[in-house]
Design an enzyme around this catalytic site. Structure first.
Site, PDB file in Angstrom:
ATOM      1  N   ARG A   1     -16.647 -27.950  21.656  1.00 33.66           N
ATOM      2  CA  ARG A   1     -16.903 -28.602  20.554  1.00 33.66           C
ATOM      3  C   ARG A   1     -18.292 -27.795  20.344  1.00 33.66           C
ATOM      4  O   ARG A   1     -18.493 -28.875  18.697  1.00 33.66           O
ATOM      5  CB  ARG A   1     -17.153 -30.832  21.447  1.00 33.66           C
ATOM      6  CG  ARG A   1     -15.703 -31.207  21.794  1.00 33.66           C
ATOM      7  CD  ARG A   1     -14.197 -31.438  20.621  1.00 33.66           C
ATOM      8  NE  ARG A   1     -15.154 -31.761  19.566  1.00 33.66           N
ATOM      9  CZ  ARG A   1     -14.762 -33.681  19.597  1.00 33.66           C
ATOM     10  NH1 ARG A   1     -14.918 -34.135  21.175  1.00 33.66           N
ATOM     11  NH2 ARG A   1     -15.602 -34.219  18.756  1.00 33.66           N
TER      12      ARG A   1
ATOM     13  N   CYS B   1      -8.569 -33.540  26.077  1.00 31.96           N
ATOM     14  CA  CYS B   1      -9.270 -33.253  25.191  1.00 31.96           C
ATOM     15  C   CYS B   1     -10.830 -34.410  25.966  1.00 31.96           C
ATOM     16  O   CYS B   1     -12.144 -34.369  25.495  1.00 31.96           O
ATOM     17  CB  CYS B   1      -9.100 -34.513  23.383  1.00 31.96           C
ATOM     18  SG  CYS B   1      -8.023 -36.185  23.544  1.00 31.96           S
TER      19      CYS B   1
ATOM     20  N   ASP C   1      -3.672 -35.880  26.677  1.00 34.83           N
ATOM     21  CA  ASP C   1      -4.581 -37.283  26.339  1.00 34.83           C
ATOM     22  C   ASP C   1      -3.974 -38.660  26.242  1.00 34.83           C
ATOM     23  O   ASP C   1      -2.983 -38.517  27.856  1.00 34.83           O
ATOM     24  CB  ASP C   1      -4.320 -37.491  24.611  1.00 34.83           C
ATOM     25  CG  ASP C   1      -5.375 -38.057  23.509  1.00 34.83           C
ATOM     26  OD1 ASP C   1      -6.164 -38.862  24.297  1.00 34.83           O
ATOM     27  OD2 ASP C   1      -5.261 -38.630  22.995  1.00 34.83           O
TER      28      ASP C   1
ATOM     29  N   HIS D   1      -8.107 -35.759  14.649  1.00 30.85           N
ATOM     30  CA  HIS D   1      -8.948 -35.809  15.576  1.00 30.85           C
ATOM     31  C   HIS D   1      -9.025 -33.999  15.214  1.00 30.85           C
ATOM     32  O   HIS D   1      -9.324 -33.196  15.990  1.00 30.85           O
ATOM     33  CB  HIS D   1      -9.060 -36.070  17.398  1.00 30.85           C
ATOM     34  CG  HIS D   1     -10.530 -36.256  18.208  1.00 30.85           C
ATOM     35  ND1 HIS D   1     -11.822 -35.773  17.135  1.00 30.85           N
ATOM     36  CD2 HIS D   1     -10.888 -35.835  19.177  1.00 30.85           C
ATOM     37  CE1 HIS D   1     -12.701 -35.873  17.614  1.00 30.85           C
ATOM     38  NE2 HIS D   1     -11.882 -36.389  19.080  1.00 30.85           N
TER      39      HIS D   1
ATOM     40  N   GLN E   1     -12.202 -31.913  17.417  1.00 27.49           N
ATOM     41  CA  GLN E   1     -11.279 -31.575  18.843  1.00 27.49           C
ATOM     42  C   GLN E   1     -10.558 -30.552  18.989  1.00 27.49           C
ATOM     43  O   GLN E   1     -10.449 -29.558  19.969  1.00 27.49           O
ATOM     44  CB  GLN E   1     -10.408 -32.772  19.311  1.00 27.49           C
ATOM     45  CG  GLN E   1      -9.882 -32.776  20.842  1.00 27.49           C
ATOM     46  CD  GLN E   1     -10.942 -32.536  21.286  1.00 27.49           C
ATOM     47  OE1 GLN E   1     -11.969 -33.600  21.944  1.00 27.49           O
ATOM     48  NE2 GLN E   1     -10.989 -31.657  22.632  1.00 27.49           N
TER      49      GLN E   1
ATOM     50  N   ARG F   1     -16.695 -41.495  13.250  1.00 31.78           N
ATOM     51  CA  ARG F   1     -15.770 -42.052  14.011  1.00 31.78           C
ATOM     52  C   ARG F   1     -14.960 -43.865  13.513  1.00 31.78           C
ATOM     53  O   ARG F   1     -15.992 -44.378  13.742  1.00 31.78           O
ATOM     54  CB  ARG F   1     -16.133 -41.947  15.115  1.00 31.78           C
ATOM     55  CG  ARG F   1     -15.059 -42.568  15.899  1.00 31.78           C
ATOM     56  CD  ARG F   1     -15.469 -42.326  17.677  1.00 31.78           C
ATOM     57  NE  ARG F   1     -14.864 -40.735  17.713  1.00 31.78           N
ATOM     58  CZ  ARG F   1     -14.841 -40.431  19.346  1.00 31.78           C
ATOM     59  NH1 ARG F   1     -14.737 -40.906  20.251  1.00 31.78           N
ATOM     60  NH2 ARG F   1     -14.866 -38.915  19.764  1.00 31.78           N
TER      61      ARG F   1
HETATM   62  N1   CP Z   1     -12.723 -36.016  23.010  1.00 26.77           N
HETATM   63  C1   CP Z   1     -13.831 -36.854  22.204  1.00 26.77           C
HETATM   64  O1   CP Z   1     -14.074 -36.168  21.179  1.00 26.77           O
HETATM   65  O2   CP Z   1     -14.941 -37.587  23.017  1.00 26.77           O
HETATM   66  P1   CP Z   1     -15.882 -38.477  22.521  1.00 26.77           P
HETATM   67  O3   CP Z   1     -14.450 -40.336  22.603  1.00 26.77           O
HETATM   68  O4   CP Z   1     -16.053 -38.323  24.137  1.00 26.77           O
HETATM   69  O5   CP Z   1     -16.343 -38.336  21.637  1.00 26.77           O
HETATM   70  N1  NVA Z   2      -6.585 -40.562  21.768  1.00 20.72           N
HETATM   71  C1  NVA Z   2      -7.842 -41.153  21.983  1.00 20.72           C
HETATM   72  C2  NVA Z   2      -8.906 -39.618  21.939  1.00 20.72           C
HETATM   73  C3  NVA Z   2     -10.598 -39.889  22.449  1.00 20.72           C
HETATM   74  C4  NVA Z   2     -11.414 -38.533  21.971  1.00 20.72           C
HETATM   75  C5  NVA Z   2      -8.893 -42.389  21.132  1.00 20.72           C
HETATM   76  O1  NVA Z   2      -8.083 -42.055  20.237  1.00 20.72           O
HETATM   77  O2  NVA Z   2      -8.645 -43.232  21.760  1.00 20.72           O
END
Ligand code: CP
Ligand code: NVA
Length: 296
Positions: free
Chosen positions: A284, A256, A218, A128, A131, A101
């Protein structure tokens, strides 16, 4: 094989992967354990915080008989003390699969180029795909397939962009509403058209939700965008992008998570029966177990 974008798999592979996820979910519900990844290790690189991604990958590996190593921003040299390509090559000598990530999508691309084990994108500023796997699994469970109309109402960034490509792969009918200036990139729309169908796009949330079975949103301010907070909050709220009882009719609601109550969604909507966000969050785990077994 890497999983950096949802379209790294074909439509057929995606369906196989979702079926594998469903089988693993059923096994899990029956209390059956699996030793499919006995002795295997996952390295998990995190430049940004995470609840769902971290815990679902780590518990998923344990449930499959394997093990996960958490590598937070202060734990390894990635990007500051050491080039990404060196991290990729060193980690490949220890672990069987890497999940990352990161902020810059090019960093997962570089990890994928230099790693000799599969690399999974656990969220970048652009995409993502894990997701999207869980989202498609959730929709398939609810509708028995992908004969459903979905409206995206919110920011056109990472989660939305992967969902657009996933929807094109499986043939889901999708309308994307984003405020002016916050739309999905042209590259993603062109790719969706190549894969199947590009979504309808609009700047009007009411047009998008009209007739939809599901409305997906989101956060308005993603991780790393904190300096744009005031500007984004006013752009999205002035254009009526909040999921509230006035905008919605009887559609199901997806998010999400994490959710920012009072911004993109009201507490009442998130806490209502129409919200299927906890199924998404649970999926997930099952979707990524499907992915891990598929890749390894
Ligand atoms: N939706 C998602 O990826 O959540 P987190 O940021 O908690 O991993
Ligand atoms: N769009 C959000 C998603 C988090 C899972 C971010 O990037 O923070």
């Amino acid at each position: 094989m890497n999983f950096l974008n949802i379209d790294d798999v074909t439509h057929r592979q995606l369906e196989e992967l979702l079926t594998q996820a469903t089988n693993l979910k059923e096994q899990h519900a029956r209390g059956k354990t699996s030793d499919g990844l006995d002795g295997r290790s996952l390295g998990m690189i995190f430049e940004k915080p995470s609840t769902r991604t971290r815990v679902s990958f780590e518990t998923g590996m344990t449930q499959l008989g394997g093990h996960a190593v958490f590598l937070g921003p202060d734990d390894i040299h990635l990007g500051h003390g050491e080039p990404v390509k060196d991290t990729a090559r060193a980690l490949s000598r220890y672990v069987d699969v890497i999940m990352a990530r990161v902020f810059d999508h090019e960093d997962v691309v570089e990890l994928g180029e230099y790693a000799t084990v599969p690399v999974i994108n656990g969220l970048t500023d652009d995409a993502h795909p894990c997701q999207t796997l869980a989202d498609l699994l959730t929709i398939r469970e609810r509708f028995g397939g992908f004969d459903a109309e979905v409206a995206w109402v919110g920011d056109g960034n990472n989660v939305c962009q992967s969902f657009v490509l996933g929807a094109a792969l499986v043939g889901l009918e999708l309308t994307v509403a984003t405020p002016e200036g916050y739309g999905v990139s042209d590259a993603v729309l062109d790719r969706a058209a190549e894969l199947g169908t590009a979504p309808e796009t609009t700047t009007d949330p009411e047009t998008a939700v009209d007739g939809a079975d599901v409305v997906y949103t989101d956060v308005w301010v993603s991780m790393g965008e904190e300096s744009e907070r005031a500007e984004k909050l006013s752009a999205f709220s002035n254009a009526g992008f909040q999921l509230n009882e006035t905008l919605l009719d009887d559609q199901l609601v997806m998010h999400c998570l994490p959710a920012h109550r009072g911004e993109e969604i009201t507490d009442a909507v998130l806490e209502s029966d129409r919200a299927i966000v906890w199924d998404q969050a649970e999926n997930r785990l099952h979707a990524q177990k499907g992915l891990l077994t598929y890749l390894l």
